[in-house]
Design a protein around this motif. Structure first.
Motif, mmCIF file in Angstrom:
data_model
loop_
_atom_site.group_PDB
_atom_site.id
_atom_site.type_symbol
_atom_site.label_atom_id
_atom_site.label_comp_id
_atom_site.label_asym_id
_atom_site.label_seq_id
_atom_site.Cartn_x
_atom_site.Cartn_y
_atom_site.Cartn_z
ATOM 1 N N PRO A 1 1.644 -21.050 -87.393
ATOM 2 C CA PRO A 1 -0.363 -20.875 -87.043
ATOM 3 C C PRO A 1 -0.305 -20.073 -85.497
ATOM 4 N N VAL A 2 -1.532 -19.849 -85.224
ATOM 5 C CA VAL A 2 -1.679 -18.564 -84.085
ATOM 6 C C VAL A 2 -1.748 -19.563 -83.154
ATOM 7 N N LEU A 3 -2.332 -21.209 -83.629
ATOM 8 C CA LEU A 3 -2.478 -22.006 -82.360
ATOM 9 C C LEU A 3 -1.160 -23.092 -82.275
ATOM 10 N N GLY A 4 -0.085 -22.425 -81.999
ATOM 11 C CA GLY A 4 0.546 -23.985 -82.438
ATOM 12 C C GLY A 4 1.333 -24.463 -80.868
ATOM 13 N N PRO A 5 2.268 -25.265 -81.221
ATOM 14 C CA PRO A 5 2.282 -25.917 -80.515
ATOM 15 C C PRO A 5 3.202 -26.059 -78.735
ATOM 16 N N ASP A 6 3.313 -24.570 -78.955
ATOM 17 C CA ASP A 6 3.323 -24.207 -76.922
ATOM 18 C C ASP A 6 2.644 -23.212 -77.415
ATOM 19 N N ALA A 7 1.220 -22.728 -77.828
ATOM 20 C CA ALA A 7 0.523 -22.360 -77.606
ATOM 21 C C ALA A 7 -0.213 -22.774 -76.336
ATOM 22 N N LEU A 8 -1.130 -21.308 -75.637
ATOM 23 C CA LEU A 8 -1.934 -22.111 -74.699
ATOM 24 C C LEU A 8 -3.308 -22.319 -75.098
ATOM 25 N N PRO A 9 -3.561 -23.101 -74.711
ATOM 26 C CA PRO A 9 -5.348 -24.331 -75.854
ATOM 27 C C PRO A 9 -6.139 -22.831 -75.198
ATOM 28 N N GLY A 10 -7.356 -22.979 -75.642
ATOM 29 C CA GLY A 10 -9.094 -22.835 -75.215
ATOM 30 C C GLY A 10 -9.750 -24.293 -74.669
ATOM 31 N N ASP B 1 -13.769 -20.594 -76.706
ATOM 32 C CA ASP B 1 -13.724 -20.251 -75.523
ATOM 33 C C ASP B 1 -12.320 -20.202 -75.080
ATOM 34 N N LEU B 2 -11.833 -18.622 -74.989
ATOM 35 C CA LEU B 2 -10.238 -18.573 -74.532
ATOM 36 C C LEU B 2 -10.015 -16.796 -73.266
ATOM 37 N N THR B 3 -11.303 -16.837 -72.640
ATOM 38 C CA THR B 3 -11.795 -15.767 -72.103
ATOM 39 C C THR B 3 -11.072 -16.175 -70.423
ATOM 40 N N HIS B 4 -10.463 -16.627 -70.491
ATOM 41 C CA HIS B 4 -9.942 -17.916 -68.966
ATOM 42 C C HIS B 4 -8.481 -17.216 -69.706
ATOM 43 N N LEU B 5 -7.327 -17.504 -70.943
ATOM 44 C CA LEU B 5 -6.308 -16.839 -70.593
ATOM 45 C C LEU B 5 -6.160 -15.615 -70.198
ATOM 46 N N PRO B 6 -5.125 -15.530 -70.694
ATOM 47 C CA PRO B 6 -4.405 -14.522 -69.958
ATOM 48 C C PRO B 6 -4.186 -13.253 -70.290
ATOM 49 N N TYR B 7 -4.778 -12.376 -70.439
ATOM 50 C CA TYR B 7 -5.611 -10.965 -71.081
ATOM 51 C C TYR B 7 -4.421 -10.909 -72.490
ATOM 52 N N SER B 8 -3.052 -10.741 -72.658
ATOM 53 C CA SER B 8 -1.882 -11.208 -73.752
ATOM 54 C C SER B 8 -2.244 -11.849 -74.315
ATOM 55 N N GLU B 9 -2.307 -13.072 -73.536
ATOM 56 C CA GLU B 9 -2.341 -13.937 -74.979
ATOM 57 C C GLU B 9 -3.787 -13.740 -75.756
#
Length: 292
Positions: free
Chosen positions: A194-203, A230-238
């Motif tokens: 999935p896109v939201l994997g265990p190693d992904a930065l959460p929103g 909301d994911l806008t606080h994550l890096p642009y690449s993320e």
């Protein structure tokens, strides 16, 4: 030099056919972050296992699955005829003796009324193919519970949550933890992660004004607030990774092609009102990574 004998019937002066059908172009949507060609994307019907081809419609939303081959237009009822022009599917005939048909009209797993000897014969042929795929283990039909899912709690915010990234809001195709990666693996299969994997930065879940022109200086009614992920606080690449709908592994593999199209829908409060949630979700289990 021998003169070329050109018939004055169906041929033009240069020997080409006068009634030649226009070519069908492969194209990539200009607003798509993927490299997936949007014409004749092949797939498999999840109900019968037969091949289908996905085409965009004239509206640009909700692609339609068509049967891969053309049928004689005379054997297809007028209201079931489709034609493809420059990669876009149109729900009508184009005046030629051939037409396309929506797969649902032929799917052996979908009850339908008799539509003529040609279509009924093709439907029986697809039923034999479906049975053969099941017998050889190449296809497993969905259980009945998947076709008619139980009604979910209307207060559950993750049925189809609203996700915000790159300063835009999108309606997710399903629960956050079930949004699939669209990349193709080396085995030419769809990535199972999935896109939201265990190693992904959460929103993080936040409450935001439902309408962008809302005045934050006034105390709004609860109906004017929207719970979104909301994911806008994550890096642009993320955020780009989420927009491309790729898992963390394929985010760093730009050479990997897409095997499916992204399923984000631009959020519109008027058309997606049934998915609007006005309160933040309850705190999840600590092991759950989908909520900030």
């Amino acid at each position: 030099m021998h003169a070329i004998n050109i018939s004055a019937g169906d041929h033009a002066w240069d020997g080409s056919y006068k009634h030649r059908r226009p070519p069908r172009f492969l194209r990539v949507a200009p607003d798509s972050p993927t490299r997936l060609l949007r014409t004749a994307q092949q797939s498999q019907c999840s109900d019968c296992g037969n091949h289908i081809e996905w085409y965009d419609r004239t509206t640009g939303h909700n692609p339609v699955p068509l049967h891969p081959h053309e049928l004689p237009a005379a054997a297809v009822p007028p209201h079931q005829r489709w034609h493809v022009d420059t990669g876009i599917a149109h729900p009508s005939g184009d005046g030629s003796p051939w037409c396309r048909v929506r797969h649902r009209a032929l799917c052996p797993a979908t009850p339908t009324e008799p539509a003529g000897s040609t279509m009924d014969a093709l439907r029986r042929s697809l039923a034999l193919t479906s049975r053969r795929l099941q017998d050889t283990g190449h296809f497993t039909p969905r259980p009945p519970s998947c076709a008619d899912p139980p009604t979910q709690d209307a207060a559950a915010p993750d049925v189809r949550p609203v996700v915000q990234f790159l300063c835009l809001r999108y309606l997710a195709p399903g629960p956050l933890e079930h949004i699939p990666c669209v990349a193709q693996t080396r085995a030419r299969r769809r990535c199972p992660y999935p896109v939201l994997g265990p190693d992904a930065l959460p929103g993080i879940w936040i409450l935001a004004p439902l309408h962008a022109d809302h005045d934050p200086g006034h105390l709004p009614l609860s109906e004017l607030w929207l719970a979104l992920y909301d994911l806008t606080h994550l890096p642009y690449s993320e955020q780009l990774r989420w927009r491309a709908q790729r898992c963390t592994a394929h985010a760093t593999a730009p050479d990997a092609a897409d095997i499916a199209r992204t399923t984000w829908e631009p959020f519109d409060p008027r058309t997606h009102h049934q998915h609007i949630r006005h309160h933040l979700p309850a705190p999840p289990h600590p092991a759950h990574q989908g909520y900030g």
